[in-house]
Design an enzyme around this catalytic site. Sequence first.
Site, mmCIF file in Angstrom:
data_model
loop_
_atom_site.group_PDB
_atom_site.id
_atom_site.type_symbol
_atom_site.label_atom_id
_atom_site.label_comp_id
_atom_site.label_asym_id
_atom_site.label_seq_id
_atom_site.Cartn_x
_atom_site.Cartn_y
_atom_site.Cartn_z
ATOM 1 N N GLU A 99 17.235 32.937 26.657
ATOM 2 C CA GLU A 99 15.794 32.745 26.862
ATOM 3 C C GLU A 99 15.154 32.349 25.545
ATOM 4 O O GLU A 99 15.652 32.716 24.494
ATOM 5 C CB GLU A 99 15.128 34.073 27.275
ATOM 6 N N LYS A 153 12.785 32.825 22.503
ATOM 7 C CA LYS A 153 12.178 33.988 21.866
ATOM 8 C C LYS A 153 10.744 33.615 21.509
ATOM 9 O O LYS A 153 10.498 32.746 20.679
ATOM 10 C CB LYS A 153 12.955 34.384 20.611
ATOM 11 N N ASP A 192 7.143 34.032 19.894
ATOM 12 C CA ASP A 192 6.682 34.687 18.674
ATOM 13 C C ASP A 192 5.278 35.261 18.882
ATOM 14 O O ASP A 192 4.276 34.616 18.606
ATOM 15 C CB ASP A 192 6.688 33.681 17.517
ATOM 16 N N TYR A 194 9.557 39.406 30.316
ATOM 17 C CA TYR A 194 10.993 39.138 30.275
ATOM 18 C C TYR A 194 11.866 40.353 30.550
ATOM 19 O O TYR A 194 13.074 40.274 30.499
ATOM 20 C CB TYR A 194 11.398 38.517 28.934
ATOM 21 N N LYS A 236 17.981 33.088 15.438
ATOM 22 C CA LYS A 236 16.720 32.671 14.810
ATOM 23 C C LYS A 236 16.777 31.194 14.422
ATOM 24 O O LYS A 236 17.723 30.758 13.763
ATOM 25 C CB LYS A 236 16.461 33.518 13.551
ATOM 26 N N CYS A 285 -16.917 28.279 -12.710
ATOM 27 C CA CYS A 285 -16.986 27.377 -11.550
ATOM 28 C C CYS A 285 -16.513 25.971 -11.949
ATOM 29 O O CYS A 285 -16.949 25.443 -12.975
ATOM 30 C CB CYS A 285 -18.416 27.327 -11.031
ATOM 31 N N CYS A 310 -20.095 23.735 -11.676
ATOM 32 C CA CYS A 310 -21.270 23.959 -12.535
ATOM 33 C C CYS A 310 -20.925 24.703 -13.832
ATOM 34 O O CYS A 310 -21.778 24.875 -14.693
ATOM 35 C CB CYS A 310 -22.346 24.731 -11.779
ATOM 36 N N CYS A 366 -18.794 31.516 -6.849
ATOM 37 C CA CYS A 366 -19.714 30.993 -7.838
ATOM 38 C C CYS A 366 -21.077 31.578 -7.476
ATOM 39 O O CYS A 366 -21.565 31.385 -6.362
ATOM 40 C CB CYS A 366 -19.776 29.472 -7.774
ATOM 41 N N CYS A 417 -25.771 25.757 -8.149
ATOM 42 C CA CYS A 417 -24.512 25.021 -8.364
ATOM 43 C C CYS A 417 -24.477 23.760 -7.501
ATOM 44 O O CYS A 417 -24.613 23.826 -6.276
ATOM 45 C CB CYS A 417 -23.324 25.906 -8.018
HETATM 46 S S1 IVH Z 1 14.139 41.215 24.963
HETATM 47 C C1 IVH Z 1 15.862 45.447 24.064
HETATM 48 N N1 IVH Z 1 13.346 38.741 25.298
HETATM 49 O O1 IVH Z 1 11.459 39.793 20.091
HETATM 50 C C2 IVH Z 1 15.318 44.130 23.653
HETATM 51 N N2 IVH Z 1 12.469 39.963 23.463
HETATM 52 O O2 IVH Z 1 12.941 40.762 17.752
HETATM 53 C C3 IVH Z 1 14.066 43.799 24.316
HETATM 54 N N3 IVH Z 1 10.831 38.746 22.133
HETATM 55 O O3 IVH Z 1 10.591 43.193 20.345
HETATM 56 C C4 IVH Z 1 13.530 42.478 23.915
HETATM 57 N N4 IVH Z 1 10.850 36.896 23.306
HETATM 58 O O4 IVH Z 1 8.862 41.426 21.061
HETATM 59 C C5 IVH Z 1 13.252 39.846 24.542
HETATM 60 N N5 IVH Z 1 12.669 36.552 25.743
HETATM 61 C C6 IVH Z 1 12.582 37.662 24.992
HETATM 62 C C7 IVH Z 1 11.739 37.754 23.874
HETATM 63 C C8 IVH Z 1 11.707 38.922 23.121
HETATM 64 C C9 IVH Z 1 10.322 37.524 22.265
HETATM 65 C C10 IVH Z 1 10.439 39.694 21.039
HETATM 66 C C11 IVH Z 1 10.173 41.100 21.492
HETATM 67 C C12 IVH Z 1 11.130 41.957 20.730
HETATM 68 C C13 IVH Z 1 11.432 41.096 19.547
HETATM 69 C C14 IVH Z 1 12.754 41.475 18.919
#
Ligand code: IVH
Length: 659
Positions: free
Chosen positions: A109, A111, A113, A218, A305, A398, A401, A416, A421
Amino acid sequence: MNYKQRIKELTDLINQANYDYHTLDQPTITDYEYDQRLKELVDLETKYPEYKLDYSPTDKVGGVVLDSFEKVTHQVPMMSLSNVFNTDELIAFDERIRKVTDSYTYLSELKIDGLAVSIRYEQGKFVRAATRGNGQIGEDISENVKTIKSLPLTLNQDIDIEVRGEIFMPHKSFNKLNEERMEQDLPLFANPRNAAAGTIRQLDSKVAAKRNLDIFLYQIVNAEDYVSTQQEALEFLKSLGLKVNPNYKLNQNLDELINQINIYDDLRKTLNYETDGVVIKINEFDLHENIGYTAKYPKWATAYKFKAEQQTTKLKDITFQIGRTGVVTPVAELEPVFISGSKVSRATLHNEDYIKAKDIRVGDYVVVHKAGEIIPEVVEVDMSQRKEQTPFEMIDHCPVCHEPLERKDGEADYYCTNDQCPGKHINRLIHFSSRVAMDIDTLGEKVVETLHDLGFLNTIADIYTLKNHENDLKGLPGFADKKVEKLLAAIEDSKNQSFDKLIFGLGIKHVGAKVAKVLVSNYPSMDALRQATYEDLIEINEIGEMIAQSIVSYFEKPEHIELIDRLSAYGLNMSYESTKVIDHEFNGKTIVLTGKLENYTRDEAQAIIEKLGGKVSSSVSKKTDFVLAGSDAGSKLQKAKDLGVQVLDEETFKVKING
Ligand code: IVH
């Protein structure tokens, strides 16, 4: 009409439309139809609050203001994820799984942010949402989470379930928010995740409602009670009406998984939200127990990552920019580089503390990225290329001025303090005439700079004496007769600009376009506004302490009073005509609510009062017109009696609103 039935119909219709638009991204009705229905529902709910449903879409606008967030203990801890940063580490992860089982699949899936949230539904109804906190104990953020438009408050099944997911701020909302903050001279959020975190921790849920957060779910807590694989879990979440990121894939083996990660890495650049990797989970729940857990994270999952796109380039110079309120910001002048599709030659260095903490020096090679893929920022110095560079010293005068700069206690910025100015003057003049303020289209940046340098323009008021120099202007290079005539005509026209634009144009710190509108609707003339005290101002819902203080300080300065007097003498419009004339006793009146009401929630009562042109305030003073007192009313009721303010009980209130 059967109003109860109509309210239910509209509630369902709008909830469905929200789902189609925000969750499925497939609108089924036009914006116009949507607005009409919502308006009808708001009207009916105001008239017949007793029929309002507890999952009404009108609650998505927020309204509850908290003092603090309650603590919540997670029944099942919220764990985090281990990380892998390259294919070798991913292969090692796969090998560890293989030691336990050789029959498994991966569910990969995106991730997201943002920040993790755990949401409880009982009998299919939203009951609570909590942050991750330390994994064991989080904070109750229900009020803010309820305002997320893509999150349904009722599920498609009446079940008890706890689901987890990620709250995030889409790029579009993030850009809009930062634009508004820039306008109000507030510090910008560095990236969408910080903005989402800052929003979810707002005590006033109305603020959160306006910022357009979004969510992807998720995970299901105790998922094996409902389904047996992660893929099924995601499908089940969807069937409940919850928003699931469409980018997930079942991968049969490591090769397929690596291939999928590459596809995601390309895809993520096209998305309207931030992703920082791929979450890889063993799909089969019955294998999880055997593979096991560490204290912090499951061993059956990991996060791959992505490499953030960043470039190393030479820092040629550090320059300083001065804003209209006098803040002096250091800026990195870079050897141009391409990052995420665009050329970057300048990047923010934020302030002195930021530069010193990272020991950034002119001549260094620095790593640059786009914070939130948007604002170029210097991340760190490549120390391996450090030679004889001299440490950074913040300027103390500044850049425009040359007067001394001042850093206030507890603040990172230098100001400033010289009100004369020219740096500030030019920026103030440009702001004043800009489209969003007084909209003098022929008085753009270049013209302002030229006229300023030639001594024709110093303060804002000078704009209106330019006509006394018509002949001089016509003699200037680049100022054809026609151009000068057009300029002077536009300046004359601007005298009729609306009062809120004038207030915004003055460039009072923290007073953006929206705050200016709020101010003029509460103080419809310059004289009234000038006399407003700090205490008066903070009574207004949208005005916080910082804004109130800034307004009061502005009007305390003699040069500002002189400016306003001059503008007034030149005939600028200094009053605001309210367009809504409401024929009701509450119109223009201030009402304080206290005690427990039988028939309305606080929010409902407030909405009714505001609809009738009244204003709800939180404390009783001489300026209060009515106090609406429910049962168990305490000190506010007493104070009202002491001050002789008219007290209404709920029955009388009902009669008044209907009459
Ligand atoms: S599963 C037991 N799925 O990433 C693990 N986490 O670095 C449960 N996150 O704390 C997390 N997308 O806030 C999962 N598709 C995804 C995610 C996800 C973002 C975040 C989540 C987690 C952090 C871990």
